[in-house]
Design a protein around this motif. Structure first.
Motif, PDB file in Angstrom:
ATOM      1  N   UNK A 202       0.788  -1.093   0.448  1.00  0.00           N
ATOM      2  CA  UNK A 202       0.213   0.222  -0.251  1.00  0.00           C
ATOM      3  C   UNK A 202       0.738   1.212  -0.496  1.00  0.00           C
ATOM      4  N   UNK A 203       1.977   0.973   0.813  1.00  0.00           N
ATOM      5  CA  UNK A 203       2.676   2.613   0.686  1.00  0.00           C
ATOM      6  C   UNK A 203       3.514   2.284  -0.341  1.00  0.00           C
ATOM      7  N   UNK A 204       4.270   1.550  -0.748  1.00  0.00           N
ATOM      8  CA  UNK A 204       4.959   1.463  -2.465  1.00  0.00           C
ATOM      9  C   UNK A 204       4.069   1.657  -3.567  1.00  0.00           C
ATOM     10  N   UNK A 205       2.462   1.927  -4.012  1.00  0.00           N
ATOM     11  CA  UNK A 205       1.485   2.043  -3.884  1.00  0.00           C
ATOM     12  C   UNK A 205       1.210   3.738  -4.327  1.00  0.00           C
ATOM     13  N   UNK A 206       1.323   4.088  -3.047  1.00  0.00           N
ATOM     14  CA  UNK A 206       0.961   5.609  -3.017  1.00  0.00           C
ATOM     15  C   UNK A 206       1.756   7.107  -2.976  1.00  0.00           C
ATOM     16  N   UNK A 207       1.233   8.073  -2.845  1.00  0.00           N
ATOM     17  CA  UNK A 207       1.502   9.241  -3.291  1.00  0.00           C
ATOM     18  C   UNK A 207       1.938   9.850  -1.641  1.00  0.00           C
ATOM     19  N   UNK A 208       0.560   9.691  -0.918  1.00  0.00           N
ATOM     20  CA  UNK A 208       1.105  10.191  -0.143  1.00  0.00           C
ATOM     21  C   UNK A 208       0.557   9.195   1.549  1.00  0.00           C
ATOM     22  N   UNK A 209       0.658   9.350   2.282  1.00  0.00           N
ATOM     23  CA  UNK A 209      -0.087   8.551   3.506  1.00  0.00           C
ATOM     24  C   UNK A 209      -0.612   9.372   5.121  1.00  0.00           C
ATOM     25  N   UNK A 210      -1.511   9.190   5.455  1.00  0.00           N
ATOM     26  CA  UNK A 210      -2.580   9.746   6.061  1.00  0.00           C
ATOM     27  C   UNK A 210      -2.396   9.163   7.226  1.00  0.00           C
ATOM     28  N   UNK A 211      -1.885   9.090   8.764  1.00  0.00           N
ATOM     29  CA  UNK A 211      -1.938   8.735   9.567  1.00  0.00           C
ATOM     30  C   UNK A 211      -3.633   9.185  10.715  1.00  0.00           C
ATOM     31  N   UNK A 212      -4.906   8.149  11.042  1.00  0.00           N
ATOM     32  CA  UNK A 212      -5.385   8.528  11.657  1.00  0.00           C
ATOM     33  C   UNK A 212      -4.414   8.004  13.413  1.00  0.00           C
ATOM     34  N   UNK A 213      -5.215   8.813  13.880  1.00  0.00           N
ATOM     35  CA  UNK A 213      -4.552   9.487  15.686  1.00  0.00           C
ATOM     36  C   UNK A 213      -5.989   9.282  16.585  1.00  0.00           C
ATOM     37  N   UNK A 214      -5.791   7.862  16.561  1.00  0.00           N
ATOM     38  CA  UNK A 214      -6.951   7.836  18.131  1.00  0.00           C
ATOM     39  C   UNK A 214      -6.635   9.068  19.823  1.00  0.00           C
ATOM     40  N   UNK A 215      -7.238   9.499  19.807  1.00  0.00           N
ATOM     41  CA  UNK A 215      -6.984  10.513  21.415  1.00  0.00           C
ATOM     42  C   UNK A 215      -6.814   9.871  21.826  1.00  0.00           C
ATOM     43  N   UNK A 216      -5.802   8.782  22.700  1.00  0.00           N
ATOM     44  CA  UNK A 216      -6.264   7.874  23.785  1.00  0.00           C
ATOM     45  C   UNK A 216      -4.437   8.501  24.318  1.00  0.00           C
ATOM     46  N   UNK A 217      -4.108   7.332  25.564  1.00  0.00           N
ATOM     47  CA  UNK A 217      -2.677   7.425  25.840  1.00  0.00           C
ATOM     48  C   UNK A 217      -2.159   7.554  25.395  1.00  0.00           C
ATOM     49  N   UNK A 218      -1.905   6.074  24.933  1.00  0.00           N
ATOM     50  CA  UNK A 218      -0.719   5.428  23.718  1.00  0.00           C
ATOM     51  C   UNK A 218      -1.110   6.470  22.145  1.00  0.00           C
ATOM     52  N   UNK A 219      -1.556   7.170  22.344  1.00  0.00           N
ATOM     53  CA  UNK A 219      -1.942   7.296  20.694  1.00  0.00           C
ATOM     54  C   UNK A 219      -0.170   7.328  19.841  1.00  0.00           C
ATOM     55  N   UNK A 220       0.270   8.290  20.590  1.00  0.00           N
ATOM     56  CA  UNK A 220       1.743   8.536  19.701  1.00  0.00           C
ATOM     57  C   UNK A 220       3.333   7.240  19.587  1.00  0.00           C
ATOM     58  N   UNK A 221       2.592   6.347  20.731  1.00  0.00           N
ATOM     59  CA  UNK A 221       3.936   5.255  20.829  1.00  0.00           C
ATOM     60  C   UNK A 221       3.235   4.725  19.491  1.00  0.00           C
ATOM     61  N   UNK A 222       4.668   3.857  18.949  1.00  0.00           N
ATOM     62  CA  UNK A 222       4.230   3.366  17.535  1.00  0.00           C
ATOM     63  C   UNK A 222       4.147   4.826  16.112  1.00  0.00           C
ATOM     64  N   UNK A 223       4.659   5.554  16.634  1.00  0.00           N
ATOM     65  CA  UNK A 223       4.503   6.623  15.647  1.00  0.00           C
ATOM     66  C   UNK A 223       5.507   6.626  14.665  1.00  0.00           C
ATOM     67  N   UNK A 224       7.025   6.859  15.505  1.00  0.00           N
ATOM     68  CA  UNK A 224       7.896   7.099  15.115  1.00  0.00           C
ATOM     69  C   UNK A 224       8.448   5.910  14.404  1.00  0.00           C
ATOM     70  N   UNK A 225       7.711   4.989  15.099  1.00  0.00           N
ATOM     71  CA  UNK A 225       8.304   2.956  14.201  1.00  0.00           C
ATOM     72  C   UNK A 225       7.996   3.395  12.739  1.00  0.00           C
ATOM     73  N   UNK A 226       7.195   3.744  12.657  1.00  0.00           N
ATOM     74  CA  UNK A 226       5.482   4.349  11.578  1.00  0.00           C
ATOM     75  C   UNK A 226       6.332   5.502  10.700  1.00  0.00           C
ATOM     76  N   UNK A 227       6.724   6.259  11.037  1.00  0.00           N
ATOM     77  CA  UNK A 227       7.433   6.943  10.160  1.00  0.00           C
ATOM     78  C   UNK A 227       8.630   6.977   9.832  1.00  0.00           C
ATOM     79  N   UNK A 228       9.505   5.885  10.983  1.00  0.00           N
ATOM     80  CA  UNK A 228      10.511   5.165   9.958  1.00  0.00           C
ATOM     81  C   UNK A 228      10.147   4.175   9.085  1.00  0.00           C
ATOM     82  N   UNK A 229       9.596   3.534   8.769  1.00  0.00           N
ATOM     83  CA  UNK A 229       8.784   2.878   7.994  1.00  0.00           C
ATOM     84  C   UNK A 229       8.582   3.523   6.609  1.00  0.00           C
ATOM     85  N   UNK A 230       8.337   4.409   6.246  1.00  0.00           N
ATOM     86  CA  UNK A 230       7.904   5.272   5.373  1.00  0.00           C
ATOM     87  C   UNK A 230       9.022   6.023   4.557  1.00  0.00           C
ATOM     88  N   UNK A 231       9.672   6.327   5.520  1.00  0.00           N
ATOM     89  CA  UNK A 231      11.028   6.375   5.118  1.00  0.00           C
ATOM     90  C   UNK A 231      12.248   5.466   4.789  1.00  0.00           C
TER      91      UNK A 231
END
Ligand code: ATP
Ligand code: MG
Length: 261
Positions: A137-166
């Motif tokens: 899905x990422x290789x096929x895409x031009x852009x990524x939108x990240x839905x983030x749920x407003x809860x305590x662990x929201x930001x956890x894992x986002x850096x791993x996702x951004x690294x994967x995009x990179x």
């Protein structure tokens, strides 16, 4: 050429499918031609449009493993301008079937190439993992939108996702950008929720959409009727928020287009 957008977050239940289905509906309502591509074996986006994933003759699975043209899989929806490439549970096996296939990360990108001219937007609903399906899905895409749920662990894992995009950008040679984060399931009466929203605004290194999706019961009910919120409760708070998001996304695109001329 369609702008291909992957809705991605390896965390489960953050609102990827709800966003994919309702963003598709409102982009179409605003006059855009949209293909919603369901890349998740759970097939929530597919059933969200009232299709039974167990009764499909063909799904995106057949496109990924080969031997099928996109037109044979794509179905019309009741919404003018919005079509869907549905998923079925056998998609779960695709990652294993493709394991020894060379160029397996590019399967979806190549498969979509010929139909990109038919749409303004192709939205990809990703599964909750960073496995081969999500990578396709990422290789096929031009852009990524990240839905983030407003809860305590929201930001956890986002850096791993951004690294994967990179990593996808650098190692697989595609021009993939992070467009931004969308806050979902926001409850303004909840202090923690407000703090998480602020925290994302301060610390997320990319754009955070002004549109914020509230926690709204109608958004959760709509899929059980096989309908988008646009059809089920167009005057609900959830519908208004997704309309605002679709409008903001279109404006955002126009700004980028003007900036690059
Ligand atoms: N804004 C909202 N208000 C209320 N309920 C919501 C909202 N957004 C999503 N939901 C509900 O929360 C659950 C998870 O949402 P959704 O399926 O969109 O998440 P997801 O990220 O696609 O999950 P998965 O990772 O399993 O694919 C669903 O039951 C959905 O109906
Ligand atoms: Mg989902």
């Amino acid at each position: 050429m369609a702008k291909v957008i992957s809705l991605c977050n390896q965390k489960g239940g953050v609102g990827k499918s709800t966003t994919a289905v309702n963003l598709a509906a409102f982009l179409a309502a605003l006059g855009k031609y949209v293909l919603l591509l369901d890349l998740d074996p759970q097939a929530n986006a597919t059933s969200g449009f009232g299709l039974n994933p167990h009764r499909l003759e063909r799904s995106v699975y057949h496109g990924l493993i080969g031997g099928c043209q996109p037109e044979e899989i794509i179905k019309k929806t009741p919404l003018f301008g919005c079509e869907i490439m549905p998923a079925s549970p056998d998609l779960a096996g695709a990652a294993v079937e493709l394991v020894n296939v060379s160029g397996r990360e590019y399967r979806l990108r190549e498969f979509l190439q010929r139909i990109r001219g038919n749409y303004d937007y192709i939205l990809i609903d990703s599964p909750p993992s960073l496995g081969l399906l999500t990578i396709n899905g990422l290789v096929a895409a031009d852009e990524v939108i990240i839905p983030v749920q407003c809860e305590y662990y929201a930001l956890e894992g986002l850096s791993q996702l951004l690294k994967t995009v990179e990593l996808v950008r650098e190692n697989l040679g595609v021009d993939l950008k992070v467009m931004g984060a969308l806050l979902t399931m926001f409850d303004k009466r909840n202090k923690l929720c407000r703090e998480v929203a602020k925290e994302v605004g301060r610390n997320f290194p990319y754009y955070v959409f002004n549109a914020i999706i509230p926690r709204n019961i109608e958004l959760a009910e709509a899929p059980s009727h096989g309908q988008t919120i646009f059809q089920y409760q167009p005057s609900s708070r959830g519908a208004k928020a997704y309309r605002q998001f679709a409008e903001e996304l279109i404006k955002f695109e126009e700004k980028i287009k003007h900036a690059s001329f």
